[in-house]
Design a protein around this motif. Structure first.
Motif, PDB file in Angstrom:
ATOM      1  N   LYS A 136      -1.378 -11.362 -16.949  1.00 13.53           N
ATOM      2  CA  LYS A 136      -0.166 -11.055 -17.723  1.00 13.53           C
ATOM      3  C   LYS A 136       1.034 -11.759 -17.079  1.00 13.53           C
ATOM      4  N   LEU A 137       0.822 -13.041 -16.795  1.00 14.50           N
ATOM      5  CA  LEU A 137       1.879 -13.862 -16.216  1.00 14.50           C
ATOM      6  C   LEU A 137       2.771 -14.346 -17.353  1.00 14.50           C
ATOM      7  N   GLU A 138       3.758 -13.516 -17.717  1.00 12.37           N
ATOM      8  CA  GLU A 138       4.584 -13.780 -18.887  1.00 12.37           C
ATOM      9  C   GLU A 138       6.059 -13.632 -18.543  1.00 12.37           C
ATOM     10  N   ALA A 139       6.900 -14.328 -19.313  1.00  7.52           N
ATOM     11  CA  ALA A 139       8.341 -14.178 -19.150  1.00  7.52           C
ATOM     12  C   ALA A 139       8.734 -12.737 -19.454  1.00  7.52           C
ATOM     13  N   GLY A 140       9.592 -12.180 -18.598  1.00  9.71           N
ATOM     14  CA  GLY A 140      10.044 -10.805 -18.788  1.00  9.71           C
ATOM     15  C   GLY A 140       9.291  -9.792 -17.962  1.00  9.71           C
ATOM     16  N   THR A 141       8.186 -10.204 -17.305  1.00  5.90           N
ATOM     17  CA  THR A 141       7.462  -9.272 -16.438  1.00  5.90           C
ATOM     18  C   THR A 141       8.083  -9.275 -15.044  1.00  5.90           C
TER      19      THR A 141
ATOM     20  N   SER B 103       0.827  -1.205   0.000  1.00  8.97           N
ATOM     21  CA  SER B 103       0.000   0.000   0.000  1.00  8.97           C
ATOM     22  C   SER B 103       0.860   1.254   0.000  1.00  8.97           C
ATOM     23  N   GLU B 104       1.934   1.230   0.778  1.00 13.55           N
ATOM     24  CA  GLU B 104       2.842   2.381   0.833  1.00 13.55           C
ATOM     25  C   GLU B 104       3.534   2.610  -0.505  1.00 13.55           C
ATOM     26  N   ASN B 105       3.588   1.566  -1.328  1.00 16.87           N
ATOM     27  CA  ASN B 105       4.160   1.700  -2.672  1.00 16.87           C
ATOM     28  C   ASN B 105       3.167   2.301  -3.665  1.00 16.87           C
ATOM     29  N   GLY B 106       1.984   2.657  -3.164  1.00 15.56           N
ATOM     30  CA  GLY B 106       1.000   3.311  -4.019  1.00 15.56           C
ATOM     31  C   GLY B 106       0.030   2.363  -4.700  1.00 15.56           C
ATOM     32  N   LEU B 107      -0.008   1.101  -4.280  1.00 14.66           N
ATOM     33  CA  LEU B 107      -0.901   0.121  -4.899  1.00 14.66           C
ATOM     34  C   LEU B 107      -2.236   0.068  -4.161  1.00 14.66           C
ATOM     35  N   ASP B 108      -3.289  -0.291  -4.893  1.00 18.14           N
ATOM     36  CA  ASP B 108      -4.637  -0.413  -4.336  1.00 18.14           C
ATOM     37  C   ASP B 108      -5.096  -1.850  -4.564  1.00 18.14           C
ATOM     38  N   PRO B 109      -5.472  -2.569  -3.486  1.00 15.35           N
ATOM     39  CA  PRO B 109      -5.867  -3.967  -3.655  1.00 15.35           C
ATOM     40  C   PRO B 109      -7.120  -4.146  -4.513  1.00 15.35           C
ATOM     41  N   ARG B 110      -7.925  -3.078  -4.677  1.00 13.01           N
ATOM     42  CA  ARG B 110      -9.164  -3.190  -5.452  1.00 13.01           C
ATOM     43  C   ARG B 110      -8.927  -2.988  -6.949  1.00 13.01           C
ATOM     44  N   HIS B 111      -7.730  -2.550  -7.301  1.00 13.58           N
ATOM     45  CA  HIS B 111      -7.392  -2.330  -8.707  1.00 13.58           C
ATOM     46  C   HIS B 111      -6.116  -3.095  -9.041  1.00 13.58           C
ATOM     47  N   TYR B 112      -6.099  -3.695 -10.216  1.00 13.72           N
ATOM     48  CA  TYR B 112      -4.925  -4.471 -10.618  1.00 13.72           C
ATOM     49  C   TYR B 112      -4.239  -3.799 -11.793  1.00 13.72           C
ATOM     50  N   ASP B 113      -2.987  -3.437 -11.588  1.00 14.61           N
ATOM     51  CA  ASP B 113      -2.176  -2.898 -12.674  1.00 14.61           C
ATOM     52  C   ASP B 113      -1.260  -4.005 -13.184  1.00 14.61           C
ATOM     53  N   TYR B 114      -1.248  -4.192 -14.496  1.00 12.86           N
ATOM     54  CA  TYR B 114      -0.382  -5.217 -15.059  1.00 12.86           C
ATOM     55  C   TYR B 114       1.080  -4.956 -14.667  1.00 12.86           C
ATOM     56  N   PRO B 115       1.821  -6.009 -14.381  1.00 14.50           N
ATOM     57  CA  PRO B 115       3.233  -5.819 -14.014  1.00 14.50           C
ATOM     58  C   PRO B 115       4.024  -5.247 -15.184  1.00 14.50           C
ATOM     59  N   PRO B 116       5.063  -4.451 -14.901  1.00 15.11           N
ATOM     60  CA  PRO B 116       5.867  -3.863 -15.985  1.00 15.11           C
ATOM     61  C   PRO B 116       6.655  -4.939 -16.726  1.00 15.11           C
ATOM     62  N   GLN B 117       6.912  -4.684 -17.990  1.00 14.91           N
ATOM     63  CA  GLN B 117       7.673  -5.611 -18.840  1.00 14.91           C
ATOM     64  C   GLN B 117       9.113  -5.104 -18.924  1.00 14.91           C
ATOM     65  N   MET B 118      10.042  -6.001 -18.734  1.00  8.81           N
ATOM     66  CA  MET B 118      11.450  -5.644 -18.830  1.00  8.81           C
ATOM     67  C   MET B 118      11.808  -5.311 -20.277  1.00  8.81           C
ATOM     68  N   ASP B 119      12.741  -4.366 -20.454  1.00 11.80           N
ATOM     69  CA  ASP B 119      13.212  -4.038 -21.796  1.00 11.80           C
ATOM     70  C   ASP B 119      13.689  -5.310 -22.498  1.00 11.80           C
ATOM     71  N   PRO B 120      13.268  -5.565 -23.737  1.00 12.80           N
ATOM     72  CA  PRO B 120      13.614  -6.825 -24.428  1.00 12.80           C
ATOM     73  C   PRO B 120      15.112  -7.102 -24.482  1.00 12.80           C
ATOM     74  N   LEU B 121      15.901  -6.078 -24.753  1.00 16.92           N
ATOM     75  CA  LEU B 121      17.340  -6.279 -24.841  1.00 16.92           C
ATOM     76  C   LEU B 121      17.919  -6.629 -23.481  1.00 16.92           C
ATOM     77  N   MET B 122      17.454  -5.943 -22.438  1.00 10.75           N
ATOM     78  CA  MET B 122      17.928  -6.240 -21.085  1.00 10.75           C
ATOM     79  C   MET B 122      17.476  -7.628 -20.645  1.00 10.75           C
ATOM     80  N   PHE B 123      16.247  -8.016 -21.048  1.00  5.95           N
ATOM     81  CA  PHE B 123      15.757  -9.346 -20.681  1.00  5.95           C
ATOM     82  C   PHE B 123      16.574 -10.430 -21.392  1.00  5.95           C
ATOM     83  N   GLU B 124      16.939 -10.176 -22.631  1.00  7.24           N
ATOM     84  CA  GLU B 124      17.775 -11.129 -23.365  1.00  7.24           C
ATOM     85  C   GLU B 124      19.123 -11.303 -22.666  1.00  7.24           C
TER      86      GLU B 124
END
Length: 650
Positions: free
Chosen positions: A110-115, A36-57
């Motif tokens: 959005k349970l994907e590789a790179g998130t 919660s202190e990180n600014g998240l709300d349990p009633r709303h779901y924000d998709y996790p961020p995707q890592m930069d493709p080159l950095m993920f590689e």
């Protein structure tokens, strides 16, 4: 479940004390609060961020061993859980999903590789908690932070390397709470342990292979019967068997029926330091050691270490050789003094005469020694010895080596000295002024004859090395006081270099500050902080008695203490803040500081500021004598007069 959901909201809203939540483990409640202190709300779901493709590689390449070790276990899990819908996830130690398998169709998470799944991105989740706690954990339904996970269950277990560092996690996620139970957590733990064991073995093999291929030695590994079962590339390149494979051959077929191998097999003792010839090619080799591998007092194999060179070359390529880090191209500094010094040092480097480097402590005398070595003998060893750091009763054996049993505590097989190890390369004697007088006479003889004798030895060993010495003392004063041999002084000072103190190298200070900020920020994995004008002002007016070494430590401290991406005066050490410059040498006060929200575009003083400061210092040091100041600055008198007028220096 509804009660847990309500308590989660009440804790976040601070309606109730966290200790009032009895149905959920305290560590999960604490994670809710942090989420919660990180600014998240349990009633709303924000998709996790995707890592930069080159950095993920790049991350996948870095984690290749972990992924490779986990693959067979993931397949096994997939077969075991084929009757239920679930996701099998491997993450790294930062919460980045490396792979997801068994995901039937799409998913709303959005349970994907790179998130990136952490408390900061999606709130409380099992593998995020597993990373924080470094222990297995299972989360069910509303124990997760976001409402979107209220019908799923997850079990996560950590994966460690052999040093106990967290490498990643294994997670089994079930979209249906009913298909998940305590046995699922046990399954995740057992599979993670299997992956961990396989990963640690792969890591050990990689380290072992790297060690094999990065050593200059020839390495042979045999079984207890002397049959070769493994080698490194050096062995394959150097040992020729006329078309026969080295693997599978007998050690004695390769080396010849040497008595030393039979001796090791019979006694079980390690043998070393033996010259011999190969059986077929007659090539001369040096046996570094042959060591039996024992298991329960029984020999199970042998490790044979060889070198292609003779005994003298063996010393030259000793692991005692220090790694050269600096060349003339990498030395920081473009002030007139530094440019002149580099030019002179580079010229001296192309001659084999001895060089004496003088300068205050911390000015970087060893940096110039390394650069000279790289310019002159880049393929040879570079051996550095601090004469002040070795006890006087040991310095002779350290420099010249000793025979086995030469004195109490000596190694049984003896040990080559630093001069012997420098054969074919460079010997750098730092703090030469602290060398005992009696040893100076021996060093003089070595420089004249290019031969050494081990302590306790009876034969001379020829050596070929380039000598560079350094001191922060006035050796001629020591000569006058009978503390340093005059003949040795003239022998070691054929060429002399004087490294100026940092306070005389105005523009170098700025370049070094930028360099150290960049280095320490990179080492700490943080953005480079910007040097504020007021902090820059204090650093430039300081006299730096500890020179570059002190500046390096100061910037390290300042980077660590900086806030909001800016280094301010309060982030500097106390000796900088309390320093009062001599009268007449104070720089003009800096411009007012911008606010933290403003971008500081120029974090370096202008060349005019640097030049003006340098002129003022030179005039002060020469008692306002124009000719003397011009000589210090490397300028003509007419140019200096013009600049004095231009900068309105009184």
């Amino acid at each position: 479940m509804d009660k847990i959901k309500q308590q989660k909201l009440d804790v976040i809203r601070k309606y109730i004390d966290p200790s009032a939540v009895k149905e959920v483990r305290p560590e999960i409640v604490e994670s809710w609060i942090r989420s919660s202190e990180n600014g998240l709300d349990p009633r709303h779901y924000d998709y996790p961020p995707q890592m930069d493709p080159l950095m993920f590689e790049q991350l996948l390449k870095k984690k290749a061993l972990l992924i490779q070790a986990s693959t067979p276990f993931i397949h096994h899990l997939e077969n075991m859980l084929s009757h239920v819908e679930c996701y099998i996830i491997i993450s790294d130690e930062q919460g980045v999903i490396l792979s997801v398998v068994k995901a039937l169709g799409g998913n709303g998470f959005k349970l994907e590789a790179g998130t990136i799944w952490t408390e900061k991105t999606i709130g409380t989740c099992s593998h995020g908690m597993c990373i924080l706690l470094k222990s297995p954990i299972q989360l069910c339904g509303p124990e997760h932070f976001s409402h979107i996970f209220e019908n799923i269950a997850c079990s996560s277990a950590p994966i460690f390397d052999e040093n106990g560092n967290l490498e990643g996690t294994l997670t089994i996620t079930s979209p249906n709470l009913r298909s998940h139970n305590s046995q699922t957590l046990g399954l995740a733990i057992s599979m993670a342990m299997g992956i961990q064991k396989q990963f640690q073995i792969a890591l050990q093999n990689e380290i072992f292979d790297a060690a094999l291929e990065n050593t200059e030695e020839i390495m042979l590994f045999s079984d207890d019967d002397g049959k070769i079962i493994r080698t490194n590339m050096n062995a394959l390149k150097i040992i020729e068997l006329f078309g026969r494979d080295l693997i599978g051959s007998q050690v004695e077929d390769v080396l010849g029926e040497q008595p030393f191998f039979k001796s090791v097999a019979e006694t079980g003792n390690t043998l070393s330091h033996i010259d011999f010839q190969l059986k077929y090619t007659k090539k001369k080799l040096f046996l570094t050691s042959i060591k039996p591998i024992k298991s329960k007092d029984k020999i199970s194999g042998y490790i044979v270490l060889l070198k292609e060179t003779d005994h003298i070359k063996k010393a030259a390529k000793s692991p005692y050789a220090a790694m050269v880090k600096f060349t003339f191209d990498t030395i920081i500094g473009s002030s007139p003094q530094s440019m002149k010094l580099k030019s002179m040092a580079k010229k001296f480097a192309h001659f084999n005469s001895n060089i004496l480097i003088q300068g205050e402590s911390g000015t970087g005398k060893d940096v110039y020694a390394q650069a000279i070595h790289f310019e002159n003998r880049p393929n040879g060893p570079y051996i550095a010895v601090n004469c002040a750091a070795i006890p006087q009763n040991l310095i002779a054996s350290e420099l010249f080596g000793y025979e086995g049993g030469a004195f109490t505590g000596a190694e049984r097989q003896g040990k080559p000295g630093k001069i012997e190890l420098a054969n074919g390369g460079t010997l750098f004697l730092d703090e030469i002024g602290d060398m005992p007088l009696e040893l100076q006479a021996v060093l003089l003889r070595v420089l004249e004859d290019k031969m050494i004798m081990h302590v306790g030895g009876s034969r001379y060993i020829p050596v070929d090395f380039r000598l560079i010495t350094a001191t922060n003392k006035n050796l001629l004063d020591l000569v006058k006081n009978n503390q340093f041999r005059e003949d040795l002084y003239y022998r070691i000072s054929v060429f002399k270099l004087s490294v100026p103190p940092l306070r005389e190298r105005g523009s170098d200070i700025v370049q070094l500050i930028e360099h150290f900020i960049r280095i320490y920020s990179s080492n700490q994995g943080i953005d480079e902080p910007i040097l504020s004008n007021s902090a820059k002002y204090l650093l430039l007016q300081y006299n730096w008695p500890g020179n570059v070494r002190q500046l390096q430590n100061t910037i390290s401290y300042a980077v660590c203490m900086s806030n909001e991406g800016i280094i301010r005066p309060e982030n500097l050490p106390e000796e900088i803040l309390s320093y009062q410059p001599p009268s007449g040498l104070t720089l003009a006060q800096p411009e007012p500081e911008p606010s933290p929200n403003e971008i500081i575009l120029d974090n370096t003083p202008s060349m005019k500021e640097i030049e003006k400061k340098a002129i003022m210092k030179a005039l002060h040091e020469s008692n306002n004598h124009i000719r003397g100041a011009a000589k210090i600055l490397g300028l003509s008198k007419s140019t200096l007069y013009r600049k004095i007028k231009e900068y309105e220096i009184s």
